[in-house]
Design a protein around this motif. Sequence first.
Motif, PDB file in Angstrom:
ATOM      1  N   ALA A  66       0.863  -1.178   0.000  1.00 34.50           N
ATOM      2  CA  ALA A  66       0.000   0.000   0.000  1.00 34.50           C
ATOM      3  C   ALA A  66       0.898   1.225   0.000  1.00 34.50           C
ATOM      4  O   ALA A  66       1.868   1.289   0.762  1.00 34.50           O
ATOM      5  CB  ALA A  66      -0.900   0.015   1.231  1.00 34.50           C
ATOM      6  N   LEU A  67       0.591   2.190  -0.847  1.00 42.19           N
ATOM      7  CA  LEU A  67       1.363   3.430  -0.911  1.00 42.19           C
ATOM      8  C   LEU A  67       0.492   4.599  -0.494  1.00 42.19           C
ATOM      9  O   LEU A  67      -0.723   4.597  -0.719  1.00 42.19           O
ATOM     10  CB  LEU A  67       1.903   3.649  -2.326  1.00 42.19           C
ATOM     11  CG  LEU A  67       2.851   2.564  -2.852  1.00 42.19           C
ATOM     12  CD1 LEU A  67       3.314   2.901  -4.265  1.00 42.19           C
ATOM     13  CD2 LEU A  67       4.052   2.378  -1.929  1.00 42.19           C
ATOM     14  N   LEU A  68       1.131   5.604   0.107  1.00 44.05           N
ATOM     15  CA  LEU A  68       0.412   6.753   0.655  1.00 44.05           C
ATOM     16  C   LEU A  68       1.031   8.043   0.109  1.00 44.05           C
ATOM     17  O   LEU A  68       1.764   8.740   0.798  1.00 44.05           O
ATOM     18  CB  LEU A  68       0.482   6.728   2.189  1.00 44.05           C
ATOM     19  CG  LEU A  68       0.004   5.422   2.831  1.00 44.05           C
ATOM     20  CD1 LEU A  68       0.322   5.409   4.322  1.00 44.05           C
ATOM     21  CD2 LEU A  68      -1.479   5.208   2.596  1.00 44.05           C
ATOM     22  N   PRO A  69       0.734   8.360  -1.142  1.00 40.22           N
ATOM     23  CA  PRO A  69       1.340   9.533  -1.767  1.00 40.22           C
ATOM     24  C   PRO A  69       0.731  10.835  -1.254  1.00 40.22           C
ATOM     25  O   PRO A  69      -0.354  10.858  -0.682  1.00 40.22           O
ATOM     26  CB  PRO A  69       1.032   9.334  -3.251  1.00 40.22           C
ATOM     27  CG  PRO A  69      -0.268   8.585  -3.242  1.00 40.22           C
ATOM     28  CD  PRO A  69      -0.179   7.655  -2.060  1.00 40.22           C
ATOM     29  N   ALA A  70       1.471  11.921  -1.478  1.00 40.30           N
ATOM     30  CA  ALA A  70       0.997  13.269  -1.162  1.00 40.30           C
ATOM     31  C   ALA A  70       1.473  14.196  -2.274  1.00 40.30           C
ATOM     32  O   ALA A  70       2.381  13.848  -3.029  1.00 40.30           O
ATOM     33  CB  ALA A  70       1.549  13.721   0.192  1.00 40.30           C
ATOM     34  N   PRO A  71       0.876  15.366  -2.420  1.00 43.42           N
ATOM     35  CA  PRO A  71       1.329  16.291  -3.457  1.00 43.42           C
ATOM     36  C   PRO A  71       2.836  16.537  -3.373  1.00 43.42           C
ATOM     37  O   PRO A  71       3.363  16.874  -2.318  1.00 43.42           O
ATOM     38  CB  PRO A  71       0.535  17.569  -3.152  1.00 43.42           C
ATOM     39  CG  PRO A  71      -0.727  17.069  -2.521  1.00 43.42           C
ATOM     40  CD  PRO A  71      -0.298  15.898  -1.684  1.00 43.42           C
ATOM     41  N   ASP A  88       5.065  14.272  -3.580  1.00 41.32           N
ATOM     42  CA  ASP A  88       5.732  13.067  -3.091  1.00 41.32           C
ATOM     43  C   ASP A  88       4.954  11.843  -3.556  1.00 41.32           C
ATOM     44  O   ASP A  88       4.080  11.347  -2.848  1.00 41.32           O
ATOM     45  CB  ASP A  88       5.816  13.079  -1.558  1.00 41.32           C
ATOM     46  CG  ASP A  88       6.420  11.787  -0.996  1.00 41.32           C
ATOM     47  OD1 ASP A  88       7.195  11.123  -1.719  1.00 41.32           O
ATOM     48  OD2 ASP A  88       6.105  11.446   0.163  1.00 41.32           O
ATOM     49  N   PRO A  89       5.243  11.331  -4.768  1.00 42.04           N
ATOM     50  CA  PRO A  89       4.492  10.178  -5.280  1.00 42.04           C
ATOM     51  C   PRO A  89       4.737   8.895  -4.512  1.00 42.04           C
ATOM     52  O   PRO A  89       3.943   7.953  -4.610  1.00 42.04           O
ATOM     53  CB  PRO A  89       4.985  10.057  -6.728  1.00 42.04           C
ATOM     54  CG  PRO A  89       6.314  10.735  -6.743  1.00 42.04           C
ATOM     55  CD  PRO A  89       6.219  11.845  -5.740  1.00 42.04           C
ATOM     56  N   ALA A  90       5.829   8.835  -3.744  1.00 42.96           N
ATOM     57  CA  ALA A  90       6.081   7.692  -2.850  1.00 42.96           C
ATOM     58  C   ALA A  90       6.111   6.354  -3.574  1.00 42.96           C
ATOM     59  O   ALA A  90       5.755   5.329  -3.004  1.00 42.96           O
ATOM     60  CB  ALA A  90       5.030   7.655  -1.726  1.00 42.96           C
TER      61      ALA A  90
END
Length: 259
Positions: A72-77, A79-81
């Motif tokens: 599971a990935l948790l990206p943020a603006p 930071d695509p992670a």
Amino acid sequence: MDTDTNDLPRSVVLALWLGCVGAAPGVVARSVSGDDEPHTVAGLPDATSDAASAGIRELAATWGTGPREVVALLPAPGDPAGVPAAVNHDATEAGECLLVTTASGSWAAVPRVTGFGSALEPGHLVSWQVSPVPAWSTQVAGALGALADAERELRTSLITATEALDSLDVARWRDDAADAIERLRSGSTSAWPVPELDGRRARVLQLATRLLGIVDLARVDDGGAVNVWQADQRSTALREVERTARHALAAATYASVPG
């Protein structure tokens, strides 16, 4: 993305179950859905039932057996992670996504959550969109790093986040803050609808969610006793703490199951 210590992002819960051997699809569906209305899933490949009625049970039946990699990935603006470019926009808007690789290929599943009801009786409609993506393992490993490294970074970040919270003295100026801080300190993975976790994975999940909760508390208000420079410095530090916690939470969900 939920950050209460008794809540986990839906993609995190789903990844932890898909990383287990022999998890019953019905248990997976109930654990991921919680108090939501039954989730729907669109675009699921090789579904065992009518695609129009696919849900988490069918997703778990499709991806919960055989050799697989999940995360599971948790990206943020900004930071695509590690999220594949094809689904980066939707995943960033959602704040989360699930990646799966099986013998048949690689996919991303992004949840879209719609709230309804009132503050006293909230409800959620959740629909997952499944899309094919390129092989993602190398990209994700580079973005997240190893679980042991994540745990070390979390412990350093905990000091930074705690100092930020203490400097604001939120328990003094927010009536609900003292209770919130106590919940953060006493949170436990035993309250989560997840399978049994090994020691390090459980520690990282608990510490990462605790950090995200501290960041949420510290961001509510900068308080009245700081200047603009101090507020900016604290905000910068908290952004890095949040990034570390999101990446660690994701790293704790990665699993490679031989089948």
